[in-house]
Design a protein around this motif. Structure first.
Motif, PDB file in Angstrom:
ATOM      1  N   TYR A  50      30.001  19.672 -28.433  1.00 39.07           N
ATOM      2  CA  TYR A  50      30.915  19.923 -29.550  1.00 39.07           C
ATOM      3  C   TYR A  50      31.873  18.743 -29.714  1.00 39.07           C
ATOM      4  CZ  TYR A  50      29.997  25.024 -29.948  1.00 39.07           C
ATOM      5  OH  TYR A  50      29.450  26.263 -30.161  1.00 39.07           O
ATOM      6  N   VAL A  61      31.441  24.170 -36.269  1.00 39.22           N
ATOM      7  CA  VAL A  61      31.029  25.536 -36.608  1.00 39.22           C
ATOM      8  C   VAL A  61      29.521  25.521 -36.863  1.00 39.22           C
ATOM      9  CG1 VAL A  61      33.248  26.332 -37.531  1.00 39.22           C
ATOM     10  CG2 VAL A  61      31.646  25.134 -39.033  1.00 39.22           C
ATOM     11  N   PHE A  65      30.197  29.845 -42.520  1.00 38.76           N
ATOM     12  CA  PHE A  65      30.963  30.448 -41.431  1.00 38.76           C
ATOM     13  C   PHE A  65      32.345  29.805 -41.333  1.00 38.76           C
ATOM     14  CE2 PHE A  65      32.264  30.651 -36.975  1.00 38.76           C
ATOM     15  CZ  PHE A  65      32.101  32.000 -36.679  1.00 38.76           C
ATOM     16  N   GLY A  66      32.394  28.470 -41.456  1.00 44.10           N
ATOM     17  CA  GLY A  66      33.681  27.781 -41.428  1.00 44.10           C
ATOM     18  C   GLY A  66      34.571  28.188 -42.583  1.00 44.10           C
ATOM     19  N   LEU A 116      36.177  31.512 -41.819  1.00 47.48           N
ATOM     20  CA  LEU A 116      37.304  31.325 -40.899  1.00 47.48           C
ATOM     21  C   LEU A 116      38.549  30.842 -41.650  1.00 47.48           C
ATOM     22  CD1 LEU A 116      35.819  29.529 -37.739  1.00 47.48           C
ATOM     23  CD2 LEU A 116      36.622  31.887 -37.904  1.00 47.48           C
ATOM     24  N   LEU A 144      42.141  28.754 -34.236  1.00 48.32           N
ATOM     25  CA  LEU A 144      40.911  28.777 -35.018  1.00 48.32           C
ATOM     26  C   LEU A 144      39.679  28.751 -34.115  1.00 48.32           C
ATOM     27  CD1 LEU A 144      42.012  26.363 -37.859  1.00 48.32           C
ATOM     28  CD2 LEU A 144      41.498  28.797 -38.112  1.00 48.32           C
ATOM     29  N   ALA A 145      39.746  28.019 -33.015  1.00 48.65           N
ATOM     30  CA  ALA A 145      38.621  27.991 -32.074  1.00 48.65           C
ATOM     31  C   ALA A 145      38.402  29.370 -31.453  1.00 48.65           C
ATOM     32  CB  ALA A 145      38.872  26.946 -30.988  1.00 48.65           C
ATOM     33  N   ARG A 194      36.758  31.500 -34.076  1.00 45.24           N
ATOM     34  CA  ARG A 194      35.343  31.121 -34.175  1.00 45.24           C
ATOM     35  C   ARG A 194      34.531  31.760 -33.051  1.00 45.24           C
ATOM     36  NH1 ARG A 194      34.140  25.216 -32.186  1.00 45.24           N
ATOM     37  NH2 ARG A 194      34.838  26.308 -30.298  1.00 45.24           N
ATOM     38  N   ASP A 195      34.987  31.590 -31.828  1.00 46.79           N
ATOM     39  CA  ASP A 195      34.218  32.065 -30.678  1.00 46.79           C
ATOM     40  C   ASP A 195      34.079  33.586 -30.685  1.00 46.79           C
ATOM     41  OD1 ASP A 195      34.027  29.439 -29.944  1.00 46.79           O
ATOM     42  OD2 ASP A 195      35.603  29.538 -28.413  1.00 46.79           O
ATOM     43  N   LEU A 223      31.133  34.406 -33.195  1.00 44.33           N
ATOM     44  CA  LEU A 223      29.799  33.864 -32.986  1.00 44.33           C
ATOM     45  C   LEU A 223      28.887  34.875 -32.302  1.00 44.33           C
ATOM     46  CD1 LEU A 223      30.472  30.200 -31.781  1.00 44.33           C
ATOM     47  CD2 LEU A 223      29.666  30.953 -34.018  1.00 44.33           C
ATOM     48  N   ARG A 251      25.817  32.230 -38.058  1.00 42.70           N
ATOM     49  CA  ARG A 251      26.897  32.475 -37.097  1.00 42.70           C
ATOM     50  C   ARG A 251      26.381  32.517 -35.671  1.00 42.70           C
ATOM     51  NH1 ARG A 251      28.984  38.664 -38.104  1.00 42.70           N
ATOM     52  NH2 ARG A 251      30.295  38.065 -36.332  1.00 42.70           N
ATOM     53  N   ARG A 299      25.658  30.946 -32.025  1.00 41.34           N
ATOM     54  CA  ARG A 299      26.140  29.908 -31.120  1.00 41.34           C
ATOM     55  C   ARG A 299      24.989  28.945 -30.828  1.00 41.34           C
ATOM     56  NH1 ARG A 299      30.523  29.890 -27.967  1.00 41.34           N
ATOM     57  NH2 ARG A 299      30.834  32.133 -28.287  1.00 41.34           N
TER      58      ARG A 299
END
Length: 400
Positions: free
Chosen positions: A5, A24, A29-30, A33, A171-172, A175-176, A179, A258, A260
């Motif tokens: 990443y 992302v 998906f981004g 968010l 935001l991370a 995201r996680d 996912l 979405r 991972r």
């Protein structure tokens, strides 16, 4: 995983002059968010009616009301001067499209958003190499989203870039939390797919393969727009903001949106991203040739006339469907058509209609987005088939 990443994020950060970037799995998906972070549910978001319907459903999934903007009929960009004050009033955000890589008027939109005290969110899926006002597209908004499925042909991955680096941890974490876990089967399919597609092209079996997919009921788009399914959409709306109730719409054309990513997917994406500058130069050269043709539009939104490396060049033609058919006979596929506009597609039950819909409808009907890497082939086919150029008769709401 983190190191992979980090390498991608660092490269994108350098492209955007140091703006913080979060990897992302997809642009859509981004965008979800970003909308969830910057917009409270129930808000109104100004957007382009000539856009992918997936993005429309992402806005709905975020619990927001799409508001369709007037467009410049020459290039499909938001016509800021044609947006009435009554539409600006009460907006929660503005979402750009940068259609085919052609920039929306981000400096004007930034100034308007500052006056209203609302965020500007830039969808730069098509515009990873484009500039506006002397700056990269994606450096004007509070947030911007990019796709690696377009110019790099990675078929996965993207970035959420943000103006405030302090927001990265929050935001991370968001995201996680959203996912889905890596699936070995999906990773294998992703790695094998390019070789399978190349084999089908080499054997000239692409048409047969697509016919088989349709017979199996696996093709989600029989027409340009996916089926709206209004009754199901009404049932989903009360559950927003949430992705799950809108999954059947948001996943179209990218079921792993979405997921991972696994190490193999990330390695391939990193290799393709490293070759981006060469790809952009090829797109830029083709854009110059297409823009200079009888089917082009004057200028391309770049300061001083500098060409943009457009992802697709929207030629303006009469009888667009006939032009698509002529290109198809020479094995040139035309994709990324967005007709009809979203307000005609969805209706006022699901969106606020554009106050000036005619320019968007004209552009959607006449725009022929073609790959600039095949510029010479495209022009030869169109001229040989007698395809005539089109010119809009309506005037934009204000000079830019």
């Amino acid at each position: 995983m983190v190191s992979a990443y980090a390498e991608l994020e660092e490269r994108m950060r350098d492209r955007l002059g140091g703006r913080e970037c979060l990897y992302v799995p997809s642009c859509r998906f981004g965008l979800y968010l970003a909308l969830r972070h910057w917009c409270a549910p129930g808000g109104r978001v100004l957007m382009s009616p000539v856009n992918d319907d997936v993005i429309f459903f992402v806005v709905l999934a975020a619990g927001l009301r799409p508001v369709q903007a007037p467009l410049d009929p020459r290039d499909g960009s938001i016509d800021t001067a044609a947006v009435p004050e009554s539409v600006w009033s009460g907006l929660s955000a503005v979402l750009t499209t940068n259609l085919y890589g052609n920039p929306d008027p981000a400096p004007e939109l930034r100034e308007r958003c500052d006056r209203l005290g609302i965020p500007l969110i830039e969808d730069a899926a098509h515009a990873i190499g484009s500039t506006v006002g002397g700056r990269p597209v994606g450096t004007y908004g509070e947030a911007s989203v990019f796709s690696l499925s377009k110019h790099t042909a990675a078929k996965t991955g993207g970035f959420l870039a943000v103006a405030d680096p302090a927001l990265r941890p929050e935001l991370a974490a968001a995201r996680d939390a959203l996912l889905h876990p890596t699936r070995p089967g999906a990773e294998l399919a992703h790695l094998v797919r390019p070789y399978a597609e190349a084999a089908l092209r080499g054997l000239r079996l692409v048409g047969a393969a697509r016919a088989a997919v349709r017979r199996l009921g696996l093709e989600e788009r029989e027409e340009i727009r996916m089926p709206l399914r209004a009754d199901a959409l009404r049932e989903a709306l009360p559950a927003a903001p949430a992705l799950e109730p809108f999954h059947s719409w948001v996943r179209v054309d990218m079921h792993d949106y979405r997921l991972r990513p696994g190490s193999g997917r990330l390695r391939r994406t990193t290799r393709r991203f490293a070759r981006l500058d060469g790809v952009l130069e090829t797109h830029r050269a083709g854009t110059v040739r297409l823009r200079a043709s009888e089917y082009g539009t004057p200028g391309d939104g770049a300061p001083g006339g500098e060409a943009q490396p457009l992802y697709r060049v929207p030629l303006l033609v009469e009888e667009r469907d006939a032009a698509v058919a002529a290109l198809a006979r020479h094995r040139i596929t035309t994709g990324y058509l967005y007709d009809p506009p979203l307000d005609s597609y969805a209706g006022e039950a699901f969106t606020e209609l554009s106050p000036a819909p005619e320019p968007a409808a004209w552009f959607a009907r006449h725009a022929l987005p073609v790959d600039p890497r095949r510029a010479d082939e495209v022009l030869a086919v169109l001229r040989g088939a007698g395809v005539r150029p089109a010119r809009p008769s309506m005037v934009p709401g204000g000079a830019r």
